[in-house]
Scaffold this motif. Structure first.
Motif, mmCIF file in Angstrom:
data_model
loop_
_atom_site.group_PDB
_atom_site.id
_atom_site.type_symbol
_atom_site.label_atom_id
_atom_site.label_comp_id
_atom_site.label_asym_id
_atom_site.label_seq_id
_atom_site.Cartn_x
_atom_site.Cartn_y
_atom_site.Cartn_z
ATOM 1 N N UNK A 53 9.735 -19.233 -10.773
ATOM 2 C CA UNK A 53 9.108 -18.858 -12.039
ATOM 3 C C UNK A 53 10.134 -18.769 -13.149
ATOM 4 N N UNK A 54 11.274 -18.161 -12.790
ATOM 5 C CA UNK A 54 12.337 -18.002 -13.793
ATOM 6 C C UNK A 54 12.825 -19.377 -14.272
ATOM 7 N N UNK A 55 12.989 -20.299 -13.361
ATOM 8 C CA UNK A 55 13.480 -21.640 -13.719
ATOM 9 C C UNK A 55 12.452 -22.398 -14.556
ATOM 10 N N UNK A 75 11.776 -11.654 1.912
ATOM 11 C CA UNK A 75 12.707 -11.521 0.786
ATOM 12 C C UNK A 75 13.071 -12.895 0.225
ATOM 13 N N UNK A 76 13.382 -13.804 1.091
ATOM 14 C CA UNK A 76 13.766 -15.137 0.614
ATOM 15 C C UNK A 76 12.608 -15.833 -0.105
ATOM 16 N N UNK A 77 11.406 -15.632 0.396
ATOM 17 C CA UNK A 77 10.271 -16.270 -0.262
ATOM 18 C C UNK A 77 10.016 -15.659 -1.638
ATOM 19 N N UNK A 78 10.070 -14.288 -1.694
ATOM 20 C CA UNK A 78 9.897 -13.641 -3.000
ATOM 21 C C UNK A 78 10.992 -14.070 -3.953
ATOM 22 N N UNK A 79 12.223 -14.076 -3.414
ATOM 23 C CA UNK A 79 13.348 -14.484 -4.250
ATOM 24 C C UNK A 79 13.179 -15.930 -4.726
ATOM 25 N N UNK A 93 12.745 -8.225 -12.293
ATOM 26 C CA UNK A 93 12.161 -8.144 -10.950
ATOM 27 C C UNK A 93 13.049 -8.822 -9.919
ATOM 28 N N UNK A 94 13.712 -9.952 -10.341
ATOM 29 C CA UNK A 94 14.647 -10.599 -9.423
ATOM 30 C C UNK A 94 15.806 -9.660 -9.081
ATOM 31 N N UNK A 95 16.291 -8.980 -10.100
ATOM 32 C CA UNK A 95 17.415 -8.051 -9.863
ATOM 33 C C UNK A 95 16.993 -6.892 -8.962
ATOM 34 N N UNK A 96 15.796 -6.356 -9.212
ATOM 35 C CA UNK A 96 15.299 -5.257 -8.365
ATOM 36 C C UNK A 96 15.121 -5.727 -6.934
ATOM 37 N N UNK A 97 14.586 -6.939 -6.781
ATOM 38 C CA UNK A 97 14.385 -7.476 -5.434
ATOM 39 C C UNK A 97 15.714 -7.625 -4.701
ATOM 40 N N UNK A 98 16.730 -8.104 -5.438
ATOM 41 C CA UNK A 98 18.052 -8.251 -4.817
ATOM 42 C C UNK A 98 18.632 -6.887 -4.426
ATOM 43 N N UNK A 99 18.455 -5.903 -5.315
ATOM 44 C CA UNK A 99 18.983 -4.559 -5.011
ATOM 45 C C UNK A 99 18.261 -3.915 -3.830
#
Length: 650
Positions: free
Chosen positions: A471-473, A461-465, A501-507
């Motif tokens: 990418x977002x930055x 999770x941390x790596x994906x995040x 996708x970041x929001x989905x990953x966090x959820x």
């Protein structure tokens, strides 16, 4: 101690009877008066038959010529009135009194005359009410006031109503001699009835203690035959119905039938005829019916006609059938009887012998045999009941021995079963201990594996995040540099998708920690972020009607987030050019626990008439593909803005 309690056994009961006889007050009474003489009057009687019963003593005392010697009197009607006449001469010895006695006659009137003067009138008889007896007289005797050196005329009126031919067995004897004989008989009766009472109490106590049912039938048999003996000896009448002797005498045969019924039930139950000897039981079951019919016929004949002679003939006619049934029963059952049950067979044999003796005695001596028959019958009854009681006691002893052996065998089997159970419990306990140890090891290994998996998931999770954030930055940093409008729009769309996708990953990460993915919260966060990208001035109103309880499944969250990102992006980019009041409406309805309806609409320019949705925007095919991946359905309407309708599985 054994010597002290031996009298309580059935074999000790005759000893008690002898003790009662020896210590009775009349035992050892003085011998008869040697001076007195016992005179039988039957040879000196002259007789007269009075068929209508109209003659009187005062009339017949003056008509001696009408009488004929008793031996020459023709045999007449048994129920006629008979007059007997005799002359008595007393000697010169002082005599304290004479007793005139007889047996079994139902109504007797005694008149004593001196010449033609009536000295006394006495009443007696089996059916005579007790109130008619003079003081000192009884049912079968009366006292005569005779003086020495006198001649008396004795007139006796006899009316015998039992339909037996009357027997004029009158005897004149001194009072002392008569009462001594009577007391001797009473002593014997007391001893016999005492033994019967003790047997009755013994059977009653045995039944109460053991609840062995044959004792109950023995109790019924002893009670019935004992009452028959009391009635046959006249005690029943004197004790319970002295004023109604004829009515009390009606019960006499029924006591015997009751005793025989108890004996029948004893044989059937003790020998178990119903199960062990069904053929014998097929014969024996008629015995109670025969006894009931015999009892009803005897009562009907005796009560309505008073013909005890016919009733006795019918009773004796049933004796051969009863003897046949008993003989057949003994013949069939004897080989299969155990020693205890054979005692009952001995008693039945003795019962048959006593029955034959009593039947022959009654046939030969008629009513004259009743006294002897009663005494002998009591002796037989006591012997029979002693044999029966001994057999029952022996059977109880055998039952106790069998029960004790069964209990010992049961205890042995119980101990063996307990040993087997203990062994099985030990084996199962050991197996359970090994199984628990194995489960604990597996649980420990599973816990370690879960910890490793959780660590890997957190790391993933941390790596994906981090990657998405990177990418977002990077894209966000490149956005101010790009000057071309088309490229900037593409870059903004990609930034929105990456944010979704970041929001989905966090959820999803929070979902794995035990939290549900709430639809309302998810849409709000995504809409706010995209508005900051495309609508910096925040002119667009975003209206939401999402119930708080609606949640998304983890497998649909990413697809749904990309759909929302594409919808908001298309609206912000194309729908509100020079629109005075831009507005986006988002609404969701939980149709059931398996289906969700989602509505998205804006008030933008919509789709011009004649243009297809594919031509208007390239994001709609992506939305359709994502909807199909969720096994959902969608529809689009382009009038007065764009309106999207989705049916999504929950």
């Amino acid at each position: 101690m054994a010597r002290e309690i031996s009298f309580l056994r059935p074999s000790g009961l005759p000893i008690l009877a002898v003790i009662l006889f020896l210590f009775h007050p009349t035992y050892g009474s003085p011998p008869p008066d040697p001076v007195g003489q016992r005179l039988a009057l039957q040879p000196v009687f002259t007789a007269l038959e009075d068929k209508k019963g109209a003659a009187t003593a005062d009339d017949l005392i003056h008509r001696p010529g009408d009488f004929t010697p008793l031996a020459s009197l023709p045999k007449g009607d048994p129920v006629s009135y008979y007059w007997l006449r005799a002359t008595i001469h007393t000697g010169d010895r002082n005599d304290p009194g004479k007793i005139l006695s007889f047996s079994h006659l139902t109504f007797v009137d005694v008149y004593l005359y001196n010449d033609t003067s009536l000295i006394t009138h006495r009443a007696a008889g089996a059916f005579q009410p007790g109130s008619k007896f003079a003081d000192g007289d009884g049912r079968f005797f009366c006292s005569l006031p005779l003086e020495k050196n006198h001649a008396y005329t004795l007139l006796i009126r006899v009316h015998h109503t039992k339909y037996y031919q009357p027997q004029f067995d009158f005897v004149l004897q001194p009072a002392r001699q008569f009462f001594a004989s009577a007391h001797t008989k009473e002593s014997i009766d007391i001893a016999l009835f005492g033994a019967i009472c003790i047997l009755f109490i013994y059977a009653l106590l045995s039944w109460i203690v053991s609840r062995f049912r044959p004792y109950l039938w023995l109790l019924l048999s002893i009670g019935g035959i004992g009452c028959y003996a009391l009635s046959n000896n006249g005690y029943w009448i004197e004790w319970f119905a002295p004023e109604h002797p004829a009515s009390a005498w009606l019960l006499n045969p029924h006591f015997l039938y009751l005793g025989l019924l108890g004996l029948y039930l004893l044989v059937v139950d003790f020998w178990q005829l119903r199960t062990d000897f069904p053929k014998v039981y097929a014969w024996m079951r008629w015995v109670p019916i025969l006894l009931v019919l015999r009892s009803l016929s005897a009562f009907s004949i005796d009560y309505f006609t008073g013909n005890y002679f016919v009733s006795g003939l019918i009773d004796r006619a049933t004796h051969p059938f009863m003897l046949l049934v008993v003989g057949y029963t003994l013949y069939i059952c004897w080989p299969r009887l155990n020693p205890a049950r054979r005692y009952l067979a001995y008693g039945l044999v003795l019962l048959c012998v006593s029955g034959l003796y009593l039947t022959i005695a009654i046939l030969v001596s008629k009513e004259q045999s009743l006294n002897t028959v009663s005494t002998v019958g009591n002796f037989f009854n006591i012997a029979i009941f002693l044999i029966f009681a001994t057999g029952l006691k022996e059977e109880m002893r055998r039952h106790e021995l069998a029960k004790q052996a069964a209990l010992e065998e049961l205890n042995r089997l119980q101990q063996y079963q307990n040993t087997i159970l203990e062994r099985r419990v030990e084996e199962r306990t050991e197996a359970l201990r090994v199984s628990n140890k194995r489960l604990q090891n597996q649980k420990y290994q599973l816990a370690e594996r879960n910890t490793k998996i959780e660590t890997l998931i957190n790391e993933l999770h941390h790596r994906v995040k981090n990657n998405l954030q990177l990418l977002y930055s990077l894209l966000s940093l490149q956005l101010p540099i790009v000057k071309d409008g088309v490229s900037r729009d593409i870059l903004k769309g990609n930034i929105g998708k990456i944010r979704a996708m970041m929001l989905v990953n966090e959820k999803l990460f929070n979902f794995e920690k035990g939290r549900n993915i709430g639809l309302c919260e998810f849409i709000t966060e995504l809409a706010v972020h995209l508005q900051k990208i495309y609508d910096i001035r925040e002119r667009t109103r975003i209206l939401q009607d999402i119930p708080a309880g609606i949640s998304l499944s983890d497998k649909h969250t990413l697809s749904f987030g990309l759909i929302l990102s594409e919808l908001f992006t298309n609206t912000f980019k194309h729908a509100f050019r020079d629109h005075p009041d831009p507005c986006i409406s988002v609404r969701a309805i939980q149709v059931n626990e398996h289906r969700l309806e989602f509505y998205y609409s804006d008030n933008g320019i919509g789709i011009p008439a004649g243009d297809s949705t594919e031509k208007f925007t390239m994001g709609i095919p992506l939305i359709k593909d994502l909807t199909r991946q969720m096994n959902g359905q969608m529809s689009i309407s382009g009038e007065k803005g764009l309106h999207y309708s989705f049916t999504i599985p929950v």
